[in-house]
Each structure stands twice: as structure tokens, then as C-alpha cells.
Design an enzyme around this catalytic site. Structure first.
Site, PDB file in Angstrom:
ATOM      1  N   ASP A 183       0.755  -1.392   0.123  1.00 39.60           N
ATOM      2  CA  ASP A 183      -0.233   0.105   0.101  1.00 39.60           C
ATOM      3  C   ASP A 183       1.319   1.111  -0.053  1.00 39.60           C
ATOM      4  OD1 ASP A 183      -2.183  -1.637  -0.074  1.00 39.60           O
ATOM      5  OD2 ASP A 183      -2.749  -1.127   2.622  1.00 39.60           O
ATOM      6  N   GLU A 234      -2.394  -2.425  -9.296  1.00 34.21           N
ATOM      7  CA  GLU A 234      -1.172  -2.292  -9.953  1.00 34.21           C
ATOM      8  C   GLU A 234      -1.404  -0.932 -10.668  1.00 34.21           C
ATOM      9  OE1 GLU A 234       0.101  -6.276 -10.764  1.00 34.21           O
ATOM     10  OE2 GLU A 234      -1.705  -5.029  -9.326  1.00 34.21           O
TER      11      GLU A 234
END
Length: 328
Positions: free
Chosen positions: A222, A248
């Protein structure tokens, strides 16, 4: 009961004297009731978080403002009653033209109920007003008095802003979420086609992101996503749009930007990402990204055409060794 009456009300007094006294007592009762009513009106006006106002259009004079004026504007009512410019000068500069034009519309429409503008109070705080106004002209030839109610809707606007932010923002990275990004990108595409201006589209994917999650945990992953997003927002120009469109995967749209100019931005982003350093315990590591870049052509009929080319180019970048920009 008679022995408790004052002498003037006893039967020995002339009838007209008793009637006069009764009339006086009745008048005193009416005065008391009027006073109670005035106190009730005053109490109600004090409790309303909106400014009731009256304005003489010809003389440009504020005839009345309710007590909420001093609470909302932070200025004495006597000042605005003496000079209308006290109200005008408190309007947020960017909203002044709209506030004046919309006020003038009341002469044509008789009522304007969709006025919302910002003010700066005496402390420099920005407040939002919903300021409805109406003509109070009883007959032709009478002076034009505009009356209105200016309600403080600052909290409502703040809530709307927060709801809008939640609806359009990716919670983790604070960049545009997928839905909002593609809404903006489609608008940019339509404008570019209509105006004949250039447009570039970029897709970006973090290399080997699964390995980062598997090796260091999702919390570390994260953090990588957040810092990549910060790099993207720092590099892009005003008017560009940057968003997280997948796990992502990020995307950017560059209005008014040809392929050569967009490549310079993508290269700058590539360098910013390469400079990032991450640590987990005693280990440090870096990340790279693969980018697919394309520009609008005469053959493109929808944003999907740009997206497909950028997506194919990004996967070529992956196959060719990652950490590079490929044109589509």
C-alpha cells in the site's frame, strides 16, 4: 368579589368613567400582547441562521438586515445599513460577477431562487450563502424594493464536497478512482476531437508488484502505491488527470499534449519512481514501472482506441524487460 374592585369600577361611578377605564385596561392588554409578539419575532429572528434583508434598488441602500448578518458576516449591521458596498465587498472575488448578475435578474423574473455564492467574513473565513431574492413592488410606479433571505449553507457545501471527494477519489492513493478518471478522460477525448487539439494517453503498471506484497506484506505494498501516486500527481501538469484504475495500474490523460511532449512527462515520471527508496526492517528496495504511451490520431473514434493501444504498448514494455516506456 365587588369589594375587591377599585373605587372607579364600583357602581357609584358614572358609566362613562368605568367604560373609559375598561378601555384603558384593554389598551394596556393590547400593548402587552404586541410587546410579547415583538419579543417572539425578535427571538425567532435571532435563532434563524439566515439573513433577512431588504434593498432599495434605485438608491442602492440596504434598508434592513436581520440579526444573523452580524453572526455570518462578522461585521456590525450599522455598516451595511450605511453603505451597501459593505455587503458587496465581502463577496468572494471569483463570485462577485455572478452575485451581481443574478441579483439583477430579479428585475426581469420577479424572483431568483438559485443564487449561491461565497463571502469572506471579517475573520477571513470563506462562507457559502444561498441567497434568494424577490421583488416587493405592490403597484406600477412604486419604488423597487428587493427582499431576500441569505442562508448560510457552508456546512452543506462542505458535506457535498466530501461526498464528491469520496465518490471520485481512490481511498488509498487519493488520486482519481477508475470511474472518475475515465469520465474525465472521455470528456477530454470529446473536446480534443471537437477542437482538433492534441491528446495523449498513458498507462502505467508497477513491475513485480506481487513480489513486493508476498515479500513484505500488503501494508508495504500500500505504501508503494501511495508513493507512486504522489510521484504521478507531482509530475503532471495543471489540467492533466491521473488516476488509479486497477490494483497496481495507473493512467494519465494529457489534454493539449502531443506525443513528444507527453513522452517528456512520462520520462520525468520514470525518473521520479526510480529515485524512490523503500525500507522494510533492515532491508531497502526500489521499484520500477512499465509505461505504455499513445496519442490521438484521426482514425480514433473513441477513448477505447487510445486505451487499447496504450495497454498493448504497456505489455510490450513488460515483455521487453520492464522499467521502460513503449509507444503505441
Amino acid at each position: 368579589m365587588a369589594k375587591h374592585l377599585p373605587p372607579l369600577l364600583s357602581g357609584s361611578q358614572p358609566p362613562e368613567t368605568a367604560q373609559t377605564l375598561l378601555a384603558l385596561l384593554h389598551a394596556q392588554g393590547e400593548v402587552a400582547r404586541l410587546s410579547e409578539r415583538d419579543q417572539l419575532y425578535s427571538s425567532l429572528l435571532d435563532s434563524v441562521n439566515a439573513v433577512l434583508w431588504a434593498f432599495d434598488w434605485e438608491t442602492r441602500q440596504v434598508l434592513y438586515v436581520s440579526p444573523a448578518y452580524e453572526r455570518i458576516f462578522g461585521r456590525p449591521a450599522s455598516l451595511v445599513l450605511a453603505d451597501y458596498n459593505e455587503w458587496r465587498d465581502s463577496i468572494y472575488p471569483d463570485d462577485l460577477d455572478f452575485a451581481e448578475r443574478s441579483l439583477a435578474q430579479v428585475l426581469l423574473k420577479g424572483a431568483v431562487e438559485d443564487r449561491e455564492y461565497r463571502i469572506l467574513n471579517a475573520s477571513g473565513q470563506v462562507r457559502w450563502l444561498s441567497d434568494k431574492c424577490y421583488i416587493n413592488q405592490q403597484s406600477e410606479g412604486e419604488r423597487v424594493i428587493v427582499v431576500g433571505i441569505a442562508e448560510d449553507i457552508t456546512e452543506k457545501k462542505q458535506l457535498e464536497g466530501e461526498l464528491q471527494r469520496l465518490a471520485t477519489t481512490d481511498v488509498l492513493t487519493q488520486s482519481s478512482n477508475r470511474r472518475h478518471f475515465f469520465e474525465c478522460a472521455r470528456q477530454a477525448f470529446d473536446h480534443a476531437r471537437e477542437d482538433g487539439t492534441p491528446l495523449a494517453f498513458l498507462l502505467l503498471d508497477i513491475d513485480d508488484f506481487k513480489r513486493i506484497n508476498d515479500s513484505y506484506g500488503h501494508q508495504e505494498g500500500d505504501q508503494v502505491l501511495q508513493r507512486i501516486a504522489d510521484s504521478g500527481k507531482a509530475v503532471l501538469r495543471r489540467g492533466d488527470q491521473f488516476g488509479r484504475i486497477g490494483g497496481e495500474e495507473f493512467a494519465a490523460i494529457f489534454p493539449g499534449c502531443n506525443a513528444q511532449a507527453a513522452e517528456l512527462i512520462a520520462e520525468r515520471l520514470q525518473r521520479e519512481v526510480q529515485r524512490l527508496s523503500f525500507s522494510h526492517g533492515e532491508q531497502t528496495y526500489s521499484v520500477t514501472v512499465s509505461q505504455g504511451l499513445t496519442a490521438l490520431t484521426d482514425q480514433d473514434t473513441s477513448l477505447d482506441d487510445l486505451f487499447a493501444r496504450a495497454d498493448a504498448a504497456m505489455y510490450r514494455a513488460k515483455r521487453q524487460g520492464k522499467n521502460q516506456i513503449v509507444h503505441g
